[in-house]
Design a protein around this motif. Structure first.
Motif, PDB file in Angstrom:
ATOM      1  N   LEU A 176     -29.221  48.860  14.288  1.00 26.68           N
ATOM      2  CA  LEU A 176     -29.339  49.972  12.989  1.00 26.68           C
ATOM      3  C   LEU A 176     -27.962  50.861  13.383  1.00 26.68           C
ATOM      4  CD1 LEU A 176     -30.765  51.883  11.138  1.00 26.68           C
ATOM      5  CD2 LEU A 176     -31.957  52.980  13.370  1.00 26.68           C
ATOM      6  N   VAL A 177     -27.438  51.323  12.253  1.00 24.71           N
ATOM      7  CA  VAL A 177     -26.398  52.248  12.327  1.00 24.71           C
ATOM      8  C   VAL A 177     -27.208  53.436  11.198  1.00 24.71           C
ATOM      9  CG1 VAL A 177     -24.011  52.905  11.981  1.00 24.71           C
ATOM     10  CG2 VAL A 177     -24.560  50.651  12.957  1.00 24.71           C
ATOM     11  N   TRP A 178     -27.516  54.196  11.606  1.00 29.98           N
ATOM     12  CA  TRP A 178     -28.117  55.421  10.591  1.00 29.98           C
ATOM     13  C   TRP A 178     -27.336  56.495  10.715  1.00 29.98           C
ATOM     14  CZ3 TRP A 178     -33.935  56.687  11.392  1.00 29.98           C
ATOM     15  CH2 TRP A 178     -34.532  57.703  10.242  1.00 29.98           C
ATOM     16  N   LEU A 179     -26.449  56.956   9.407  1.00 26.79           N
ATOM     17  CA  LEU A 179     -25.655  58.291   9.308  1.00 26.79           C
ATOM     18  C   LEU A 179     -26.365  58.874   8.611  1.00 26.79           C
ATOM     19  CD1 LEU A 179     -23.240  55.870   9.960  1.00 26.79           C
ATOM     20  CD2 LEU A 179     -21.711  57.468   8.287  1.00 26.79           C
ATOM     21  N   THR A 180     -26.455  60.258   9.394  1.00 32.55           N
ATOM     22  CA  THR A 180     -27.067  61.469   8.852  1.00 32.55           C
ATOM     23  C   THR A 180     -26.487  62.829   9.267  1.00 32.55           C
ATOM     24  OG1 THR A 180     -29.286  62.307   8.924  1.00 32.55           O
ATOM     25  CG2 THR A 180     -28.705  61.656  10.821  1.00 32.55           C
ATOM     26  N   ASN A 181     -26.705  64.057   9.310  1.00 37.01           N
ATOM     27  CA  ASN A 181     -26.324  65.121   9.437  1.00 37.01           C
ATOM     28  C   ASN A 181     -26.651  65.103  10.920  1.00 37.01           C
ATOM     29  OD1 ASN A 181     -28.520  66.992   9.910  1.00 37.01           O
ATOM     30  ND2 ASN A 181     -29.083  66.433   8.106  1.00 37.01           N
ATOM     31  N   PRO A 182     -25.672  65.985  11.487  1.00 38.05           N
ATOM     32  CA  PRO A 182     -25.659  66.183  13.202  1.00 38.05           C
ATOM     33  C   PRO A 182     -27.010  66.598  13.623  1.00 38.05           C
ATOM     34  CG  PRO A 182     -23.487  66.848  12.415  1.00 38.05           C
ATOM     35  CD  PRO A 182     -24.417  66.606  11.048  1.00 38.05           C
ATOM     36  N   ALA A 183     -27.696  67.631  12.807  1.00 39.31           N
ATOM     37  CA  ALA A 183     -28.909  68.141  13.420  1.00 39.31           C
ATOM     38  C   ALA A 183     -30.023  67.085  13.261  1.00 39.31           C
ATOM     39  CB  ALA A 183     -29.235  69.285  12.622  1.00 39.31           C
ATOM     40  N   ARG A 184     -29.961  66.447  12.200  1.00 49.14           N
ATOM     41  CA  ARG A 184     -31.033  65.121  12.196  1.00 49.14           C
ATOM     42  C   ARG A 184     -30.884  64.298  13.044  1.00 49.14           C
ATOM     43  NH1 ARG A 184     -35.970  63.369  11.515  1.00 49.14           N
ATOM     44  NH2 ARG A 184     -36.062  61.466  10.080  1.00 49.14           N
ATOM     45  N   ALA A 185     -29.433  63.916  13.279  1.00 50.15           N
ATOM     46  CA  ALA A 185     -29.043  62.933  14.369  1.00 50.15           C
ATOM     47  C   ALA A 185     -29.860  63.091  15.748  1.00 50.15           C
ATOM     48  CB  ALA A 185     -27.740  62.762  14.421  1.00 50.15           C
ATOM     49  N   GLU A 186     -29.529  64.457  16.280  1.00 47.35           N
ATOM     50  CA  GLU A 186     -30.017  64.977  17.525  1.00 47.35           C
ATOM     51  C   GLU A 186     -31.641  64.924  17.578  1.00 47.35           C
ATOM     52  OE1 GLU A 186     -28.381  65.067  20.197  1.00 47.35           O
ATOM     53  OE2 GLU A 186     -26.290  64.865  19.233  1.00 47.35           O
ATOM     54  N   GLU A 187     -32.111  65.163  16.288  1.00 44.06           N
ATOM     55  CA  GLU A 187     -33.489  64.979  16.207  1.00 44.06           C
ATOM     56  C   GLU A 187     -34.137  63.739  16.632  1.00 44.06           C
ATOM     57  OE1 GLU A 187     -36.985  65.687  12.917  1.00 44.06           O
ATOM     58  OE2 GLU A 187     -35.111  66.833  12.631  1.00 44.06           O
ATOM     59  N   GLU A 195     -19.437  65.940   8.453  1.00 44.50           N
ATOM     60  CA  GLU A 195     -20.695  66.590   8.683  1.00 44.50           C
ATOM     61  C   GLU A 195     -21.876  65.553   8.980  1.00 44.50           C
ATOM     62  OE1 GLU A 195     -21.866  69.481   9.743  1.00 44.50           O
ATOM     63  OE2 GLU A 195     -19.436  69.802   9.964  1.00 44.50           O
ATOM     64  N   GLN A 196     -21.624  64.484   9.675  1.00 38.67           N
ATOM     65  CA  GLN A 196     -22.475  63.429   9.882  1.00 38.67           C
ATOM     66  C   GLN A 196     -22.387  62.959  11.432  1.00 38.67           C
ATOM     67  OE1 GLN A 196     -20.264  60.734   7.203  1.00 38.67           O
ATOM     68  NE2 GLN A 196     -22.290  60.191   6.066  1.00 38.67           N
ATOM     69  N   SER A 197     -23.269  62.216  11.979  1.00 39.61           N
ATOM     70  CA  SER A 197     -23.412  61.614  13.190  1.00 39.61           C
ATOM     71  C   SER A 197     -24.013  60.334  12.754  1.00 39.61           C
ATOM     72  CB  SER A 197     -23.972  62.311  14.187  1.00 39.61           C
ATOM     73  OG  SER A 197     -23.471  63.392  14.634  1.00 39.61           O
ATOM     74  N   ALA A 198     -23.613  59.268  14.044  1.00 37.89           N
ATOM     75  CA  ALA A 198     -24.314  57.769  13.633  1.00 37.89           C
ATOM     76  C   ALA A 198     -25.340  57.659  14.790  1.00 37.89           C
ATOM     77  CB  ALA A 198     -23.341  56.786  13.521  1.00 37.89           C
ATOM     78  N   VAL A 199     -26.472  57.407  14.575  1.00 38.91           N
ATOM     79  CA  VAL A 199     -27.562  57.079  15.464  1.00 38.91           C
ATOM     80  C   VAL A 199     -27.594  55.527  15.362  1.00 38.91           C
ATOM     81  CG1 VAL A 199     -30.095  57.158  15.875  1.00 38.91           C
ATOM     82  CG2 VAL A 199     -29.015  58.810  14.814  1.00 38.91           C
ATOM     83  N   THR A 200     -27.349  54.902  16.778  1.00 35.30           N
ATOM     84  CA  THR A 200     -27.304  53.651  16.736  1.00 35.30           C
ATOM     85  C   THR A 200     -28.335  53.163  17.414  1.00 35.30           C
ATOM     86  OG1 THR A 200     -26.084  53.657  18.513  1.00 35.30           O
ATOM     87  CG2 THR A 200     -24.861  53.430  16.627  1.00 35.30           C
ATOM     88  N   ALA A 201     -28.938  51.747  17.444  1.00 36.32           N
ATOM     89  CA  ALA A 201     -30.032  51.381  18.005  1.00 36.32           C
ATOM     90  C   ALA A 201     -30.312  49.974  17.743  1.00 36.32           C
ATOM     91  CB  ALA A 201     -31.441  51.969  17.960  1.00 36.32           C
ATOM     92  N   ILE A 202     -31.027  49.401  18.733  1.00 39.17           N
ATOM     93  CA  ILE A 202     -31.608  47.974  18.493  1.00 39.17           C
ATOM     94  C   ILE A 202     -33.067  47.895  17.996  1.00 39.17           C
ATOM     95  CG2 ILE A 202     -31.915  45.655  19.190  1.00 39.17           C
ATOM     96  CD1 ILE A 202     -29.028  46.010  20.853  1.00 39.17           C
ATOM     97  N   LEU A 203     -33.335  47.013  16.994  1.00 41.67           N
ATOM     98  CA  LEU A 203     -34.789  47.443  16.646  1.00 41.67           C
ATOM     99  C   LEU A 203     -35.379  45.997  16.497  1.00 41.67           C
ATOM    100  CD1 LEU A 203     -34.517  50.007  13.906  1.00 41.67           C
ATOM    101  CD2 LEU A 203     -35.571  50.179  16.019  1.00 41.67           C
ATOM    102  N   ALA A 204     -36.660  45.721  17.039  1.00 48.51           N
ATOM    103  CA  ALA A 204     -37.436  44.695  16.703  1.00 48.51           C
ATOM    104  C   ALA A 204     -38.414  44.787  15.561  1.00 48.51           C
ATOM    105  CB  ALA A 204     -38.339  44.161  17.758  1.00 48.51           C
TER     106      ALA A 204
END
Length: 385
Positions: free
Chosen positions: A219-230, A179-188
């Motif tokens: 960034l790799v941010w694992l969180t619940n799917p609803a929060r990931a979409e948010e 019950e997780q999704s990973a949000v990926t991004a590149i941050l400065a």
């Protein structure tokens, strides 16, 4: 019908690397794949063993200018539990290394390896997808969507978690989901990361910042799917602020500096790594959450061990004894690591006091017992096999 020694299906980093390594050993290799490289903010933390493998196949020189060293790895228990362990930092210098490995954008990695593959004698790249696979006692036949059929002594499935090669070969698999999704991004960010990768263990899963060149991190941010979409739907400024707060402003103010992506989390294990005239590598053979930067590194170890099992060109590449060597090499390594990552991820999600106590005790032991910490570091580098 075209004929070759080895047919590889799948053109990601693992398939391309395997193709280069095998061609350099003198095998005739045809690799079939299609599709552009997708850039979604993902980066790959290549551990020392993976870097050395890429050096051996001539793929690292072009990648080195785009990579950032990982000199230290820090784990922070951010679960808020009663039995939180202390932060633990692993320093590459404890193993006599300048860095555990190098971090590079996934798109850059695949594109660079593909350029080397295109220039490798004995390796032919074909823009095609597999539509069918059959094997007999002497050869495999790979049907392509171009209407061609490849006759090969061995087929290597590097075609991802759904792996048509694995399915066609009859290799059983056990998939599962989280019950997780990973949000990926590149941050400065305003502060230096000091070449340190930091993994915050939260109740929703790890939140990991991995250094890139300059004052930038992936960034790799694992969180619940609803929060990931948010999170994925936030405007860039709001997303960067959310990431900064989750990181406790460790790197100061943050700004989005590249694309974002959302990847549902799942896992997969297989019954075996070979079948008649078939071997599987990469995510065709194993899938687990991005904890401890192990996924692609494990896939590159597949490529390394497959090349070792087959050896220099000559004879039958799909001979049972060669496939048996590959099976023996990969089975224990993959199963051990898959079980460890799955257990750690589920322990974060459980929220049970006894589990928190065990995890906290483990972090305390790693923080205070140098020999144990060094054993764990060597295992993470693939040196403890």
């Amino acid at each position: 019908m075209d004929s070759t020694d080895i047919a590889i299906v799948g053109g990601g980093a693992v398939g391309l690397s395997a193709g280069i390594a095998l061609a350099r050993q003198g095998w005739r290799v045809v690799l079939a794949s299609r599709g552009p490289v997708r850039r979604d903010g993902r980066t790959i933390a290549l551990m020392d063993g993976s870097v050395r493998f890429l050096e051996e196949i001539g793929a690292w020189e072009a990648l080195a200018p785009h990579a950032a060293p990982l000199a230290s790895l820090t784990i922070v228990d951010d679960t808020g539990g009663l039995f939180r362990g202390p932060p633990v930092t692993f320093h590459a210098g404890e193993l006599g290394l300048d860095a555990f490995g190098q971090n590079v954008e996934n798109g850059t990695l695949v594109e660079s390896i593909a350029r080397v593959a295109a220039a490798t004698p004995g390796l032919e790249l074909r823009d095609a997808l597999m539509t069918g696979l059959s094997t007999d006692g002497t050869h495999a036949a790979v049907a392509l969507d171009t209407g061609e059929t490849l006759r090969a002594g061995l087929v290597v499935g590097a075609d991802g978690r759904a792996s048509p090669v694995r399915v066609a070969a009859g290799i059983g698999s056990r998939p599962w989901t989280y019950e997780q999704s990973a949000v990926t991004a590149i941050l400065a960010h305003d502060k230096s990361h000091h070449d340190t990768s930091t993994e915050f263990h939260t109740r929703a899963g790890p939140f990991t910042l991995v250094p890139l060149q300059g004052k930038r991190s992936s960034l790799v941010w694992l969180t619940n799917p609803a929060r990931a979409e948010e999170l994925a739907g936030l405007d860039p400024e709001a997303f960067a602020l959310a990431a900064e707060q989750q990181a406790h402003s460790m790197l100061g103010a943050m700004r989005l500096d590249g694309p974002r992506g959302v990847v549902p989390m799942s896992g997969l294990s297989v019954d075996r790594f070979t079948a008649r005239r078939t071997a599987i590598v990469g995510e065709a053979a194993h899938v687990f959450p991005p904890i401890g930067a192990q996924g692609l590194n494990l896939g590159l170890r597949d490529a390394t061990d497959l090349a070792r099992a087959l050896g220099p060109a000559g004879g039958d590449p799909g001979a049972p004894e060669r496939l048996a060597r590959y099976e023996r090499a990969r089975g224990p390594d993959v199963r051990k690591l898959t079980a460890a990552v799955d257990l750690l991820n589920r322990s974060l999600l459980a929220g049970l006091m006894p589990v928190d106590a065990l995890r906290g005790a483990g972090l305390l032991a790693l923080a205070s017992i140098g020999p144990l910490r060094r054993i764990v570091m060597r295992q993470g580098l693939g040196a403890g096999r």
